[in-house]
Design an enzyme around this catalytic site. Structure first.
Site, short mmCIF file in Angstrom:
data_model
loop_
_atom_site.label_atom_id
_atom_site.label_comp_id
_atom_site.label_asym_id
_atom_site.label_seq_id
_atom_site.Cartn_x
_atom_site.Cartn_y
_atom_site.Cartn_z
N HIS A 41 -8.07 -4.71 10.01
CA HIS A 41 -7.76 -4.41 8.61
C HIS A 41 -6.45 -5.06 8.18
CE1 HIS A 41 -5.41 -0.81 10.19
NE2 HIS A 41 -4.59 -1.25 9.26
N GLU A 93 -10.07 -1.27 5.24
CA GLU A 93 -10.73 -0.99 6.50
C GLU A 93 -12.00 -1.83 6.65
OE1 GLU A 93 -9.19 0.57 8.66
OE2 GLU A 93 -8.28 2.44 7.98
N ASP A 128 0.84 -1.19 0.00
CA ASP A 128 0.00 0.00 0.00
C ASP A 128 0.87 1.25 0.00
OD1 ASP A 128 0.91 -0.19 2.70
OD2 ASP A 128 -0.94 -1.23 3.25
N ASP A 141 -8.41 -3.00 14.29
CA ASP A 141 -9.79 -3.19 13.85
C ASP A 141 -9.92 -4.32 12.83
OD1 ASP A 141 -8.57 -2.05 11.68
OD2 ASP A 141 -9.86 -0.28 11.57
#
Length: 261
Positions: free
Chosen positions: A138, A143, A67, A136
């Site tokens: 991801h 996300e 990314d 979370d």
């Protein structure tokens, strides 16, 4: 999905580095997908140590980026291209000509996303993709509620992710970009082997949801349950909420040594 519980972060780094080394001995021009952040650093350090001793040859290896921030110049010290140059390419002695990554400064960001997916395919696909995991759930910057079939695309970061990443920007959350280019979950799942590394108690709930929870976009990493060769390497703290931890320990201890991870 195989779950391997190791004593600590260093042990996890050694285990994953050896898996990469085995791959490179078998396929010297393997395409390694790498992640940024603090979690994978022990992997890169352990692999670089093997290179220095001649235990593995990386002269033909290739590196693929997971990314990149949108709008952050490539030469910015916290662009992921710069980070990977410092933490992976230079320690391994690999030049930028062997590096694949998306253009986060492109005027046509969507075009850059599609071009990166095409470049990965043209390179023969990722042989081993190393992942971290967010608190979370991801992976990459997919996300919660990302499509499980998503391709490389632009994403808006949650505030929690920006807060988590502020430590790389001198604690200033306002300096963390709002947007990123990330390999999609569908893109990640095309790698031949996916290795998720998680350490620390803060990742325990996300690990449990990934491994033992339902397949659901609210925990993007749970998509790894669908992968034919996914390995989750966790230290004792990150494994602390796994109900089947004893089973995972038993299966790993009793697998053949030649099988690796």
């Amino acid at each position: 999905m195989e779950v391997v519980i190791v004593p600590d972060a260093r042990s996890g780094g050694e285990l994953v580095a050896e898996a990469m080394a085995r791959l490179l001995r078998r396929k010297p021009d393997a395409l390694l997908g790498v992640a940024t952040g603090s979690t994978p650093l022990p992997v890169y350090e352990a692999l670089a140590a093997r290179v220095r001793t001649g235990a593995v040859d990386v002269s033909r290896a290739r590196i693929a980026q997971l990314d990149e921030y949108v709008g952050l110049p490539a030469e910015h010290p916290e662009s992921y291209r710069s980070v990977l140059r410092r933490e992976v390419l230079e320690p391994l002695g690999i030049g930028m000509e062997a590096f694949l990554g998306p253009d986060g400064t492109a005027e046509d960001v969507q075009g850059a996303c599609q071009a990166y997916d095409a470049a990965l395919a043209a390179a023969g696909g990722v042989d081993l993709q190393l992942l971290g995991i967010g608190t979370d759930g991801h992976i990459g910057f997919n996300e919660p509620c990302s499509s499980l079939a998503s391709r490389t695309r632009i994403k808006t970061l949650t505030e929690q992710t920006r807060v988590d990443n502020a430590r790389f920007f001198d604690g200033d959350v306002e300096a963390v970009p709002h947007h990123v280019i990330t390999q999609g979950i569908g893109t990640i799942l095309e790698a031949r082997h996916v290795v998720l590394l998680a350490t620390g108690e803060g990742k325990a709930e996300a690990v449990a949801a990934t491994v033992e929870g339902p397949l659901a976009s609210v925990c993007p990493a749970s998509a790894l349950q669908m992968h034919p060769h996914a390995t989750v390497v966790v230290d004792e703290a990150a494994a602390s909420k796994l109900k089947l931890a004893d089973y995972f320990r038993h299966t790993y201890v009793n697998k053949p040594d030649w099988q690796g991870i």
